[in-house]
Design a protein around this motif. Structure first.
Motif, PDB file in Angstrom:
ATOM      1  N   ARG A  83      36.955 -10.069  26.369  1.00  0.00           N
ATOM      2  CA  ARG A  83      37.347  -8.683  26.092  1.00  0.00           C
ATOM      3  C   ARG A  83      36.541  -8.110  24.933  1.00  0.00           C
TER       4      ARG A  83
ATOM      5  N   ASP B 271      46.915  -1.388  29.384  1.00  0.00           N
ATOM      6  CA  ASP B 271      47.532  -0.889  30.607  1.00  0.00           C
ATOM      7  C   ASP B 271      48.747  -1.734  30.961  1.00  0.00           C
TER       8      ASP B 271
ATOM      9  N   ASN C 295      36.793   9.813  32.889  1.00  0.00           N
ATOM     10  CA  ASN C 295      36.206   9.300  31.655  1.00  0.00           C
ATOM     11  C   ASN C 295      36.064  10.446  30.660  1.00  0.00           C
TER      12      ASN C 295
ATOM     13  N   GLU D 249      42.840   4.803  23.380  1.00  0.00           N
ATOM     14  CA  GLU D 249      41.854   3.737  23.226  1.00  0.00           C
ATOM     15  C   GLU D 249      41.056   3.935  21.935  1.00  0.00           C
TER      16      GLU D 249
ATOM     17  N   GLN E   5      36.555   2.879  35.414  1.00  0.00           N
ATOM     18  CA  GLN E   5      37.628   1.950  35.781  1.00  0.00           C
ATOM     19  C   GLN E   5      38.116   1.241  34.531  1.00  0.00           C
ATOM     20  N   LYS E   6      39.392   1.385  34.247  1.00  0.00           N
ATOM     21  CA  LYS E   6      40.022   0.747  33.103  1.00  0.00           C
ATOM     22  C   LYS E   6      41.175  -0.103  33.606  1.00  0.00           C
ATOM     23  N   HIS E   7      41.082  -1.411  33.332  1.00  0.00           N
ATOM     24  CA  HIS E   7      42.149  -2.345  33.717  1.00  0.00           C
ATOM     25  C   HIS E   7      42.478  -2.242  35.203  1.00  0.00           C
TER      26      HIS E   7
ATOM     27  N   GLU F 169      34.077  -4.963  25.746  1.00  0.00           N
ATOM     28  CA  GLU F 169      34.434  -3.670  25.166  1.00  0.00           C
ATOM     29  C   GLU F 169      33.586  -3.318  23.953  1.00  0.00           C
TER      30      GLU F 169
ATOM     31  N   CYS G 196      42.321   7.692  27.123  1.00  0.00           N
ATOM     32  CA  CYS G 196      41.059   7.581  26.382  1.00  0.00           C
ATOM     33  C   CYS G 196      41.270   7.839  24.896  1.00  0.00           C
TER      34      CYS G 196
END
Length: 882
Positions: A620, A595, A286, A109, A278-280, A624, A106
């Motif tokens: 994307r 990822d 989170n 990101e 859920q990421k990738h 995002e 995170c």
């Protein structure tokens, strides 16, 4: 769960207040039962009291730090890096991010999508090119342990070398120490090169090599609050915290030593866990509340950059269009010159031409002079120094080749003029090009001279000036310095198909001048103009697979990322790999992909076609987007006509009715997320896509739907009509947006009642009204067709359909409002079709302007030459906004 985790840890020692040079096992044992002191940086919370450690653990940790102490003294005596003096030119600034992989997703990101884009924008204003070394992925699946270690530290070594041992180094620390390679995992050359400390982790060695030994003032250590461990699911706890006694002790000691050596560079930050996300395709905690973290990192990076380059002022722009365009062209060249990694053979052919060798170049097909008149260019027709024309499909790398050659010529001592279409939205203007070329050939860039060119010379005058200056160079036998002229994208330098298209382009050049031009091979008018005189031709074919592979590996290596053989082959095998533009878009997408574990599947999804790649990018960006404005921004850019500035877009994304622009912070975030796919001119902040092909694909994906198209054009119409103060937008863009949004009533009002509407050329006004005109026949031979008349009262009034009110209604076209000419061959009487004649009695006609009953002194209503041209003269004169 947190108590269970704490009890599983065998022990940790107390944080020592002494320097590392005085530490010993005895010192550690004396304090073994002492309560850990409160972490003194930024209000961190103290640790709980923990049991005694095994003596072997303390000994192992102490041994490492004794070795580190010796290394530090050696580095202080023999500084291995030298500071490069700042010459004020463009420099690359690298930021190395160091942390363990699984527990800081995170934070990374936030860095990649928030902090680094804003920092990059800040750097660009100071002629610094930012490269973030973010190794979230970049180590191939099939790589060896030795290669993994080498890749991480080699990238850090590059950062050290470029900054004299003071790179921008960002370390993130939590409760996880990281992977410790065994003694056999680390090759001997790596041990020697990086002074490897055995028994430590890769993350530890990054800290040691990038910051600790050199006491790097540009290193920042961000320590995350340990309270989040309580909220991590038990099955994921191993990703976020080490439980091995030695690892825990290493981490505690490392934090203590960092605080001791860098008291002002260690900061704690708070954050929280809010459920799972859920990421990738992966579930992970989170972690939120990172706003303060982002602010601290950004502030430190800016301060560190200012320490490295203290005299960098924000680049100012010139007020003159010519000088401003020169500045933008130079910036464009700086960005593009190092992009050439393929087409080396073509680059060498072009360079040979610059040096006078044309033996390997093809001579182009010759036609007959037409636009580039022999009478005008007569003194330059017989000179043997021909133009070299580079032709190829859009996106095939013509601009990159020309930028590379232009930069090489400058470094080789040539006087070089270059004009690239993509530098700004105004790059296609022939007037601006000729003004710049005239100033270059004359050598006079004074503000007075440039202003004189801008105000007193037409295109024809400028072409004559260029001709005379070139002729003067042919007569000056003492002209020793060689000159190179580079003009990109001839096919968009004016509207293709016009009779005078490229009439300004000299047929030949003096012997000390080499001229390079480029054009798409899909524009027949430009190709025909080039063929009017002898020229050399270089045709760019599709990229070879070898060149495509070189482009991909070179681009990703700048960020220390490597694809495994299967991933790389997926890109190369795509039919689109023949286009450098497509490769750039794919690589840019991979650069920020988060990822590495799902990278292969992502590659397969984006390498189907150019449209598929842009689709993935747009999806994307939209998914995002935390501003809620991304899709609308892309749609507006696609629908723009003429120049769209950042201010215009920011306002349209806000509340047009209340005249409140989008919040500045939200706009800054949106702009930074789009930055890789847009080109924003420095002088006037005009926005455009990096390439027209990308605009076309985005248009098909987001705007092609009829409802979406009308929505975006209505936004433009609302903004320009009610808020914008740009006369150019109102004259050249607003009518188009009215038409596209089907706002016919507002279009009629604009054309008939506004100053800008009245200043439009006659044929443009007529064209807009023709779109709304009743399309039924109104030929007087048809039964039921009635003539349109103007009553006595209205005929002497000023033109009601034209804002100027300079002529009477009697001499006004009743369709477009333009003035009619008193020549029968150029005007016609206006008639109603049988449908619009239903309520008109032959003996009691109505005035077409006021609707009143017309008396016997009526005059026939007229159509101007534009509205009566061809079959339009037999068309009903009613303008129907429906």
């Amino acid at each position: 769960m947190y108590r269970q985790y704490k009890s599983s840890v065998h022990s940790v020692d107390t944080l020592l207040e002494k320097s590392f040079s005085n530490l010993s096992v005895t010192d550690l044992n004396k304090n073994i039962d002492a309560r850990e002191e409160t972490e003194g940086c930024n209000g961190a919370t103290p640790e709980t009291e923990l049991p005694t450690l095994d003596h072997s653990v303390l000994t192992a940790v102490e041994k490492c730090w004794e070795e580190i102490a010796l290394q530090c003294s050696q580095y202080e005596e023999n500084q291995p890096y030298t500071q490069v003096p700042d010459d004020g030119d463009w420099k690359t600034l690298r930021v190395f991010v160091s942390s363990t992989f699984t527990d800081f997703f995170c934070e990374r990101e936030i860095l990649v999508k928030k902090v680094f884009p804003e920092f990059r924008e800040w750097c660009q204003a100071r002629k610094l090119y930012l490269v973030e070394c973010d190794l979230r992925w970049g180590v191939p699946n099939d790589s060896t342990t030795a290669l993994t270690i080498s890749m991480c530290l080699d990238e850090l070594d590059r950062c050290l070398a470029e900054t004299g041992g003071q790179p921008l180094f960002l370390n993130l620390l939590g409760k996880k120490y990281g992977w410790c390679p065994s003694e056999t995992d680390v090759p001997e050359d790596v041990k020697t090169k990086f002074d490897w400390v055995q028994g430590t982790s890769i993350t530890f060695m990054e800290i040691l090599h990038g910051a600790y030994r050199l006491k790097n003032p540009n290193a920042l250590f961000m320590l995350r609050t340990e309270s989040i461990i309580e909220h991590i699911p038990e099955n994921m706890l191993s990703r976020y915290a080490s439980t091995d006694a030695l690892d825990v002790q290493h981490m505690k000691k490392l934090k203590a030593m960092l605080k001791s050596r860098f008291p002002d560079q260690v900061h704690h930050y708070d954050c929280q866990v809010e459920g799972m996300v859920q990421k990738h395709g992966k579930d992970m905690p989170n972690i939120v509340g990172l706003e303060k973290f982002a602010e601290q990192v950004l502030h430190f990076l800016k301060c560190a950059a200012e320490r490295l380059y203290p005299d960098r002022d924000v680049v100012s722009t010139h007020q003159s269009r010519v000088l401003a365009e020169d500045a933008n062209q130079k910036k464009f060249l700086e960005d593009a010159k190092n992009s050439l990694v393929a087409r080396q053979e073509e680059a060498q052919l072009i360079w040979s031409f610059v040096e006078g060798d044309t033996s390997r170049l093809e001579e182009g097909e010759i036609g007959t002079p037409f636009a580039r008149s022999v009478d005008f260019w007569h003194d330059l027709v017989t000179i043997d120094n021909n133009i070299l024309c580079i032709q190829g499909q859009p996106g095939y790398g013509k601009t990159t080749l020309l930028a590379y050659v232009a930069d090489k010529a400058i470094k080789s001592g040539y006087r070089v003029f270059y004009h690239f279409r993509g530098s700004t939205q105004e790059g296609h203007e022939v007037t601006l090009l000729l003004q710049r070329l005239t100033a270059f050939l004359s050598g006079d860039y004074s503000e007075e001279s440039v202003e004189h060119l801008s105000q007193n010379y037409t295109n024809e005058d400028l072409a004559k000036k260029v001709r005379d200056l070139l002729v003067g160079m042919t007569k000056d036998t003492g002209a020793a310095q060689k000159v190179v002229i580079v003009i990109d994208a001839l096919d968009v330098q004016t509207v293709p198909g016009l009779v005078n298209h490229l009439s300004w382009l000299p047929p030949h050049f003096p012997m000390n001048v080499r001229a390079l031009v480029s054009t798409s091979n899909l524009d027949p008018p430009t190709l025909a103009r080039i063929r009017e005189y002898p020229y050399f031709l270089l045709h760019l074919d599709q990229l070879t697979k070898t060149d495509a592979k070189l482009i991909v590996t070179s681009f990703l290596s700048r960020f220390n990322k490597i694809l495994d053989s299967g991933q790389l082959q997926t890109i190369i095998d795509s039919k689109c790999s023949e286009s450098p533009l497509w490769l750039y878009l794919v690589c840019e997408e991979l650069r920020i992909y988060g990822d590495f574990r799902t990278l292969t599947n992502h590659l397969k999804a984006i390498t189907t076609s150019l449209e598929g790649t842009v689709d993935a990018i747009v999806e994307r960006l939209v998914s995002e987007d935390d501003t809620g404005c991304m899709e609308r921004a892309l749609g507006l850019i696609c629908c723009s006509i003429g120049q769209l500035t950042c201010l215009d877009l920011q306002r349209m994304l806000g509340n047009i009715e209340a005249q409140e622009p989008l919040a500045s912070l939200t706009w800054a975030s949106l702009r930074r997320n789009l930055q890789a796919y847009l080109r924003i001119a420095d002088f006037n902040d005009v926005i455009m896509f990096v390439h027209d092909q990308m605009k076309q694909v985005v248009y098909r994906k987001l705007v092609q739907d009829k409802n979406c198209l009308e929505k975006y054009h209505k936004l433009f119409a609302d903004y320009i009509e009610w808020w914008s103060d740009s006369r150019e937008l109102k004259m050249h863009s607003l009518p188009h947006h009215f038409v596209a949004a089907k706002l016919n009533r507002r279009l009629i009002n604009f054309l008939r009642n506004t100053k800008e509407g009245g200043e439009l050329p006659f044929f443009h006004r007529s064209g807009y009204f023709q779109r709304m005109r009743c399309n039924m026949l109104a030929d007087p031979v048809i039964k039921g067709v009635q003539p349109a008349v103007i009553c006595t009262f209205c005929k002497n009034s000023r033109s009601v359909y034209h804002p100027s009110r300079l002529f009477t209604n009697e001499s006004m076209c009743v369709v477009c409002g333009n003035q009619t000419v008193r020549v029968p061959q150029l005007t016609k009487d206006a008639f109603y079709c049988h449908w619009h004649s239903v309520n008109i009695h032959p003996t009691m006609r109505k005035c077409c302007l006021c609707g009143g009953i017309a008396d016997r002194s009526t005059v026939p209503a007229k159509l101007c030459s534009n509205c009566s041209f061809g079959n339009s003269g037999n068309q009903c004169c009613i303008v129907d906004p429906k």
